[in-house]
Write an enzyme that holds these catalytic residues in place. Sequence first.
Site, PDB file in Angstrom:
ATOM      1  N   GLY A  11       0.935  -1.202  -0.214  1.00 17.50           N
ATOM      2  CA  GLY A  11      -0.007  -0.057  -0.112  1.00 17.50           C
ATOM      3  C   GLY A  11       0.615   1.150   0.000  1.00 17.50           C
ATOM      4  N   GLY A  13      -0.435   4.647   0.044  1.00 17.04           N
ATOM      5  CA  GLY A  13      -1.032   5.611   0.466  1.00 17.04           C
ATOM      6  C   GLY A  13      -0.125   6.524   1.433  1.00 17.04           C
ATOM      7  N   ALA A  15       0.075   6.684   4.599  1.00 11.65           N
ATOM      8  CA  ALA A  15       0.815   5.845   5.694  1.00 11.65           C
ATOM      9  C   ALA A  15       1.871   4.999   5.088  1.00 11.65           C
ATOM     10  CB  ALA A  15      -0.370   4.774   6.187  1.00 11.65           C
ATOM     11  N   GLY A  16       1.668   4.311   4.118  1.00 11.33           N
ATOM     12  CA  GLY A  16       2.673   3.408   3.274  1.00 11.33           C
ATOM     13  C   GLY A  16       3.911   4.048   2.997  1.00 11.33           C
ATOM     14  N   PHE A 116     -12.453  22.434  12.536  1.00 13.60           N
ATOM     15  CA  PHE A 116     -13.138  21.338  11.678  1.00 13.60           C
ATOM     16  C   PHE A 116     -14.017  20.732  12.840  1.00 13.60           C
ATOM     17  CE2 PHE A 116     -12.447  18.397   8.528  1.00 13.60           C
ATOM     18  CZ  PHE A 116     -11.865  18.923   7.367  1.00 13.60           C
ATOM     19  N   ASP A 217      -8.775  -4.634   1.388  1.00 14.29           N
ATOM     20  CA  ASP A 217      -8.084  -6.024   1.068  1.00 14.29           C
ATOM     21  C   ASP A 217      -7.203  -6.034   2.312  1.00 14.29           C
ATOM     22  OD1 ASP A 217      -8.957  -5.772  -1.503  1.00 14.29           O
ATOM     23  OD2 ASP A 217      -7.098  -5.048  -2.340  1.00 14.29           O
ATOM     24  N   GLN A 236     -17.491   4.875   9.378  1.00 14.45           N
ATOM     25  CA  GLN A 236     -18.110   6.431   9.527  1.00 14.45           C
ATOM     26  C   GLN A 236     -18.788   6.761   8.245  1.00 14.45           C
ATOM     27  OE1 GLN A 236     -15.151   9.786   9.655  1.00 14.45           O
ATOM     28  NE2 GLN A 236     -16.203   9.947  11.504  1.00 14.45           N
ATOM     29  N   HIS A 238     -19.908   9.959   6.294  1.00 13.27           N
ATOM     30  CA  HIS A 238     -19.552  11.498   6.338  1.00 13.27           C
ATOM     31  C   HIS A 238     -20.835  12.102   5.892  1.00 13.27           C
ATOM     32  CE1 HIS A 238     -17.902  15.409   5.517  1.00 13.27           C
ATOM     33  NE2 HIS A 238     -16.728  14.872   5.715  1.00 13.27           N
ATOM     34  N   LEU A 248     -17.042  13.581  -1.845  1.00 16.22           N
ATOM     35  CA  LEU A 248     -16.945  14.303  -0.714  1.00 16.22           C
ATOM     36  C   LEU A 248     -17.133  15.575  -0.744  1.00 16.22           C
ATOM     37  CD1 LEU A 248     -16.785  13.518   2.480  1.00 16.22           C
ATOM     38  CD2 LEU A 248     -14.350  14.086   2.197  1.00 16.22           C
ATOM     39  N   GLU A 251     -15.599  18.672   5.288  1.00 16.29           N
ATOM     40  CA  GLU A 251     -15.948  19.387   6.532  1.00 16.29           C
ATOM     41  C   GLU A 251     -15.384  20.734   6.498  1.00 16.29           C
ATOM     42  OE1 GLU A 251     -16.544  16.484   9.930  1.00 16.29           O
ATOM     43  OE2 GLU A 251     -14.957  17.769  10.292  1.00 16.29           O
ATOM     44  N   ARG A 282     -18.884  13.727  13.234  1.00 17.60           N
ATOM     45  CA  ARG A 282     -19.726  13.334  11.988  1.00 17.60           C
ATOM     46  C   ARG A 282     -20.857  12.389  12.273  1.00 17.60           C
ATOM     47  NH1 ARG A 282     -14.224  12.527   8.602  1.00 17.60           N
ATOM     48  NH2 ARG A 282     -13.696  14.849   8.285  1.00 17.60           N
ATOM     49  N   HIS A 348     -17.372   6.592   4.553  1.00 15.25           N
ATOM     50  CA  HIS A 348     -16.249   7.425   4.247  1.00 15.25           C
ATOM     51  C   HIS A 348     -14.954   6.637   5.092  1.00 15.25           C
ATOM     52  CE1 HIS A 348     -14.091  11.048   4.176  1.00 15.25           C
ATOM     53  NE2 HIS A 348     -13.846  10.965   5.314  1.00 15.25           N
ATOM     54  N   GLU A 379      -5.106   3.767   7.771  1.00 19.61           N
ATOM     55  CA  GLU A 379      -6.646   3.247   7.813  1.00 19.61           C
ATOM     56  C   GLU A 379      -7.115   1.902   8.134  1.00 19.61           C
ATOM     57  OE1 GLU A 379      -9.519   5.445   5.265  1.00 19.61           O
ATOM     58  OE2 GLU A 379     -11.030   4.187   5.739  1.00 19.61           O
ATOM     59  N   ARG A 390     -14.176   8.820  14.399  1.00 19.88           N
ATOM     60  CA  ARG A 390     -13.113   9.809  14.039  1.00 19.88           C
ATOM     61  C   ARG A 390     -13.374  10.957  14.040  1.00 19.88           C
ATOM     62  NH1 ARG A 390     -10.529  11.382   9.717  1.00 19.88           N
ATOM     63  NH2 ARG A 390     -11.843  10.456   7.955  1.00 19.88           N
ATOM     64  N   SER A 395      -7.319  11.582  10.409  1.00 23.69           N
ATOM     65  CA  SER A 395      -6.780  10.210   9.976  1.00 23.69           C
ATOM     66  C   SER A 395      -5.516  10.742   9.546  1.00 23.69           C
ATOM     67  CB  SER A 395      -7.560   9.760   8.995  1.00 23.69           C
ATOM     68  OG  SER A 395      -7.293   8.796   8.028  1.00 23.69           O
ATOM     69  N   LEU A 396      -5.209  11.647   8.730  1.00 23.63           N
ATOM     70  CA  LEU A 396      -4.035  11.921   8.259  1.00 23.63           C
ATOM     71  C   LEU A 396      -2.862  12.300   9.370  1.00 23.63           C
ATOM     72  CD1 LEU A 396      -4.797  14.650   5.465  1.00 23.63           C
ATOM     73  CD2 LEU A 396      -4.577  12.326   5.403  1.00 23.63           C
TER      74      LEU A 396
HETATM   75  C1  LIG Z   1     -12.501  11.977   0.138  1.00 25.86           C
HETATM   76  C2  LIG Z   1     -11.787  11.758   1.240  1.00 25.86           C
HETATM   77  C3  LIG Z   1     -11.364  12.937   2.142  1.00 25.86           C
HETATM   78  C4  LIG Z   1     -10.578  12.844   3.270  1.00 25.86           C
HETATM   79  N1  LIG Z   1     -10.269  14.044   3.791  1.00 25.86           N
HETATM   80  C5  LIG Z   1      -9.522  13.867   4.946  1.00 25.86           C
HETATM   81  C6  LIG Z   1      -8.908  14.901   5.514  1.00 25.86           C
HETATM   82  O1  LIG Z   1      -9.046  15.856   5.121  1.00 25.86           O
HETATM   83  N2  LIG Z   1      -8.396  14.899   6.734  1.00 25.86           N
HETATM   84  C7  LIG Z   1      -8.132  13.547   7.416  1.00 25.86           C
HETATM   85  O2  LIG Z   1      -7.194  13.424   8.279  1.00 25.86           O
HETATM   86  N3  LIG Z   1      -8.566  12.374   6.587  1.00 25.86           N
HETATM   87  C8  LIG Z   1      -9.305  12.505   5.478  1.00 25.86           C
HETATM   88  N4  LIG Z   1      -9.657  11.477   4.697  1.00 25.86           N
HETATM   89  C9  LIG Z   1      -9.326  10.080   5.301  1.00 25.86           C
HETATM   90  C10 LIG Z   1      -7.941   9.707   4.858  1.00 25.86           C
HETATM   91  O3  LIG Z   1      -7.773  10.620   3.783  1.00 25.86           O
HETATM   92  C11 LIG Z   1      -7.796   8.259   4.715  1.00 25.86           C
HETATM   93  O4  LIG Z   1      -8.102   7.657   5.878  1.00 25.86           O
HETATM   94  C12 LIG Z   1      -6.289   7.895   4.592  1.00 25.86           C
HETATM   95  O5  LIG Z   1      -5.818   8.923   3.253  1.00 25.86           O
HETATM   96  C13 LIG Z   1      -6.099   6.511   4.119  1.00 25.86           C
HETATM   97  O6  LIG Z   1      -4.420   6.512   3.885  1.00 25.86           O
HETATM   98  P1  LIG Z   1      -3.992   5.009   4.074  1.00 25.86           P
HETATM   99  O7  LIG Z   1      -2.487   5.123   3.632  1.00 25.86           O
HETATM  100  O8  LIG Z   1      -4.270   4.376   5.082  1.00 25.86           O
HETATM  101  O9  LIG Z   1      -4.510   4.356   2.685  1.00 25.86           O
HETATM  102  P2  LIG Z   1      -4.771   4.826   0.918  1.00 25.86           P
HETATM  103  O10 LIG Z   1      -4.390   6.204   0.667  1.00 25.86           O
HETATM  104  O11 LIG Z   1      -6.429   4.602   0.679  1.00 25.86           O
HETATM  105  O12 LIG Z   1      -3.963   3.722   0.049  1.00 25.86           O
HETATM  106  C14 LIG Z   1      -4.172   2.291   0.292  1.00 25.86           C
HETATM  107  C15 LIG Z   1      -2.999   1.944  -0.790  1.00 25.86           C
HETATM  108  O13 LIG Z   1      -3.062   0.462  -0.609  1.00 25.86           O
HETATM  109  C16 LIG Z   1      -2.783  -0.155  -2.016  1.00 25.86           C
HETATM  110  N5  LIG Z   1      -3.571  -1.561  -1.877  1.00 25.86           N
HETATM  111  C17 LIG Z   1      -4.773  -1.682  -1.313  1.00 25.86           C
HETATM  112  N6  LIG Z   1      -4.917  -3.043  -1.448  1.00 25.86           N
HETATM  113  C18 LIG Z   1      -3.961  -3.414  -1.912  1.00 25.86           C
HETATM  114  C19 LIG Z   1      -3.544  -4.746  -2.219  1.00 25.86           C
HETATM  115  N7  LIG Z   1      -4.308  -5.920  -1.965  1.00 25.86           N
HETATM  116  N8  LIG Z   1      -2.537  -5.010  -2.931  1.00 25.86           N
HETATM  117  C20 LIG Z   1      -1.797  -3.900  -3.154  1.00 25.86           C
HETATM  118  N9  LIG Z   1      -1.865  -2.678  -2.930  1.00 25.86           N
HETATM  119  C21 LIG Z   1      -2.857  -2.727  -2.229  1.00 25.86           C
HETATM  120  C22 LIG Z   1      -3.564   0.914  -2.842  1.00 25.86           C
HETATM  121  O14 LIG Z   1      -3.372   0.805  -4.000  1.00 25.86           O
HETATM  122  C23 LIG Z   1      -3.099   2.119  -2.077  1.00 25.86           C
HETATM  123  O15 LIG Z   1      -1.746   2.389  -2.659  1.00 25.86           O
HETATM  124  C24 LIG Z   1     -10.381  11.646   3.865  1.00 25.86           C
HETATM  125  C25 LIG Z   1     -11.020  10.402   3.187  1.00 25.86           C
HETATM  126  C26 LIG Z   1     -11.480  10.426   1.764  1.00 25.86           C
HETATM  127  C27 LIG Z   1     -11.924   9.294   0.916  1.00 25.86           C
END
Ligand SMILES: Cc1cc2nc3c(=O)[nH]c(=O)nc-3n(C[C@H](O)[C@H](O)[C@H](O)COP(=O)(O)OP(=O)(O)OC[C@H]3O[C@@H](n4cnc5c(N)ncnc54)[C@H](O)[C@@H]3O)c2cc1C
Lengths: 575, 242
Positions: A11, A13, A15-16, A116, A217, A236, A238, A248, A251, A282, A348, A379, A390, A395-396
């Site tokens: 992953g 994102g 976090a990763g 917020f 996943d 959650q 939203h 979305l 907020e 929320r 959300h 997440e 939350r 989250s960020l």
């Molecule tokens: C529209 C929206 C707005 C938001 N706004 C905010 C905000 O303003 N402030 C805040 O704090 N939070 C916000 N959030 C929440 C926050 O953005 C998310 O919780 C957070 O970005 C999740 O990040 P992550 O790194 O955990 O995962 P993600 O960014 O979702 O990344 C997941 C990664 O895992 C990979 N992956 C998944 N399954 C597999 C698999 N089986 N094999 C290989 N790769 C895989 C994907 O390709 C991706 O690279 C928002 C969420 C959304 C949807």
Amino acid sequence: MIHQYDVIVIGGGIAGLYTALTTAQNNCRVAVISKVHVTRSHSVAAQGGIAASIGNEEEDHWEWHMYDTIKGSDYLADQDAVEALTKEAPNAIYTLEHLGVPFSRNQQGKIEQRRFGGHTKNYGQAPIKRACYVSDRTGRAIMDTLYDQCLQYDVTFYNEVFIQNLLFSFNHCCGAAGYDVATTTPHVFHSRVVVIATGGGGRIYKTTSNGFASTGDGFALALDALLPLEDMEFVQFHPTGIYGLGILVSEAARAEGGVLRNGLGERFMERYAPVLKDLAPRDIVSRAILKEISDGKGIEGKDFVHLDLRGIDKEQLNRKLPEISSFIRTYLGIDPSDSPIPVAPTCHYMMGGIPTDLQGHVLTDIVGSVLPGLYAVGECACVSVHGANRLGCNSLIDLVVFGRFAGMNIIREIKSKVLQPLPLQAESIVEAKINRLLESSGSECVPVLRESMQRVMTEQCSVFRSGQTLENALGEIRQLEKRCLNVGLTNKSCIFNYELQEMLELTNMLKVAEVIVFSALKRTESRGAHFRSDFPERNDEEWLKHTFVSESPMGLKESFKPVAISKFAPEMRRY
Amino acid sequence: MKVVFKIYRFNPKIDLEPHFDVFNVEVEPTDRILDCLNKIRWTMDSSLSFRMSCAHGICGSDGLTINGQAALACQKLVKDFDYSQEIVVEPLRYFDVVKDLIVDLEPFFKRIKSINAQRIPTALIVGDAEKERVQNLEERSEFDDALKCILCGCCYSACPVITEQDSDFVGPAAILRAHRYIFDSRTTDVTERLAVMQKPHGIWGCKSYYMCTVVCPKKIKVTQAILRTKKKIILEQQPKSE
Ligand SMILES: Cc1cc2nc3c(=O)[nH]c(=O)nc-3n(C[C@H](O)[C@H](O)[C@H](O)COP(=O)(O)OP(=O)(O)OC[C@H]3O[C@@H](n4cnc5c(N)ncnc54)[C@H](O)[C@@H]3O)c2cc1C
Ligand code: SF4
Ligand code: SF4
Ligand code: FES
């Protein structure tokens, strides 16, 4: 194909990438594997901001942030974890700034902050400006910065590789196996440490703010390895998804002065949360909207309300919410400074997830046993700082703080970790799974099954649920899992076969959906985002505890873990 | 209502040449082109391949050529086109087609990586800053526009230099990314970054055709950013008085 690394991160994102960067900066050989190109990870969609008590606009303290987070969580968050998060948050923001994140600035040239939902001053007195942001592209800007940094530290990216299972050797996680979406060839990643960072699973529901890749996943990877999931009943919704589309509207729109109105034009949140009004947490706002709708006070009696941004100065709207204003123009053909936006709750965020300790180690049980070599962040993980609900922008900050803690801890531990032998047939197991599906010729098809799942979850297990709806849902989800066995794929190609990918994702989502419903059924109280109409009150006496659910030969089984409480005793939650 | 979609198909395993398939799809004028493609894939032809992720114009997955113009499928609605005629969907130009609407973006991401001077881990980190570095509003606004880029690659498929004259040209989005750092008051290696821009096939390849600016789905003033970067290079090269 077999690849060897010190650390693999599933992953890419925020976090990763953060965990990858932290370990790569300390000379680990790191690979990030992502099923979509990393720069398409759904973290790019985060709009509103990232919370930290840096106090650039007004007095703030980490203790206030801690209190708000715990109260927001309806007292289910572990307070040691929330303390660690909120104490470290300011530092994390400065580190992001030093890495290059282009935060929006105030008149003094410092990081600008805005209000917020649920964030308050002096333990609930009034809204506070705590969210740091990059206009309404906060996630995109952080992702871009981390991506560029990772490139400079030679992190290797495996884009469009879809991980299917974790690999274990002597009870030690030693890698993961998956396949390349472009060619459908198996890939095995052999490593000393594995980090799960797969994000959320909003696609389980019909209407969601999540992207197509958010199919839970990581939760399924854990379940398949017989690991527990924690607090999955807390999903959650939203309050302000664009009606029908689910996209979305952050907020931040309400933080900058937007208000919710019902069909009578009334600012109804004043009735539900007299102090914070539209900026209440929320769970409360989503329930309020649905209550208005069920009382016949939706817009023209329909199932949506209005988000009214007409009170925001046009120039402010363009400067602080440009992305949102532009997609509202594109998708609705209206200008938010002239017309109100039709909105309704949208799925959300998953508060629950793979249980971890503060260092990111994956826990195997309620007493905190650790699975060597396996970490989870973001997440998909549950430390738990969000408890039953939350707060926005939390989250960020969770991704960055715990992404870094996990990274630092991996650096410390990796010296003593040797590469464990790979289990035999790691490659052929994936191959067999794929081939079975490619050869399948049953009568069921993926989109139909997926829509049924989304309908069941939306109708029976969303903002409001009851024993009755949950029993129904459990039966229907299990039925759908059976029907999956009779699926027939019509696309037999090995090049970018998305029917195959969507089938594998559906299997994952159904497993997760079953755990969500099962956990919700067990919890006979209402708390945060989990509202049982047959048990409408919070019940601290029996339920101030985390739900752990895992698979066993006899089906799903539950256990419970007490909440860690330190500074703040549970109180009535009023806003 | 029914709308006719004419879609580019190519499967390297079976096809010698690409061809078009025609689908008659039941859609609404307000549907996104991406919704229409999904409808085709989910109900008519499961073998159709295209990329998507966010579905609202922020991840950059679905840059395609729609009725001859590079655009995001999730950002264009049916009603944005004359839907009494067929709507033609093709892959992004310039890039190699891997399957149907999917192109190989590796050359694109290689260029995005190439703008980093070298391994310069501390490029943006000021060691002794305890808090954030101060950046005033004017400094911050210098590179704000560039932050909108979602790495979709649409600009490459439209740039006449890269498609017709110099296929190794570093290209608009990469220069924009360089610009984002060069104009950030916090960046400590501006000189090195400017030097990278001047390598062969670098910034001077741009002939200001403005096509990147025309197609950019995020409405970024790409050409202007390139011109400002060029100007900066020239100014830096002037011998400083004293
Ligand atoms: C529209 C929206 C707005 C938001 N706004 C905010 C905000 O303003 N402030 C805040 O704090 N939070 C916000 N959030 C929440 C926050 O953005 C998310 O919780 C957070 O970005 C999740 O990040 P992550 O790194 O955990 O995962 P993600 O960014 O979702 O990344 C997941 C990664 O895992 C990979 N992956 C998944 N399954 C597999 C698999 N089986 N094999 C290989 N790769 C895989 C994907 O390709 C991706 O690279 C928002 C969420 C959304 C949807
Ligand atoms: S302005 Fe430069 S980069 Fe943009 S299309 Fe023209 S030549 Fe290409
Ligand atoms: S500059 Fe515009 S067209 Fe080019 S990659 Fe960025 S967003 Fe896409
Ligand atoms: S799907 Fe993300 S930009 Fe279109």
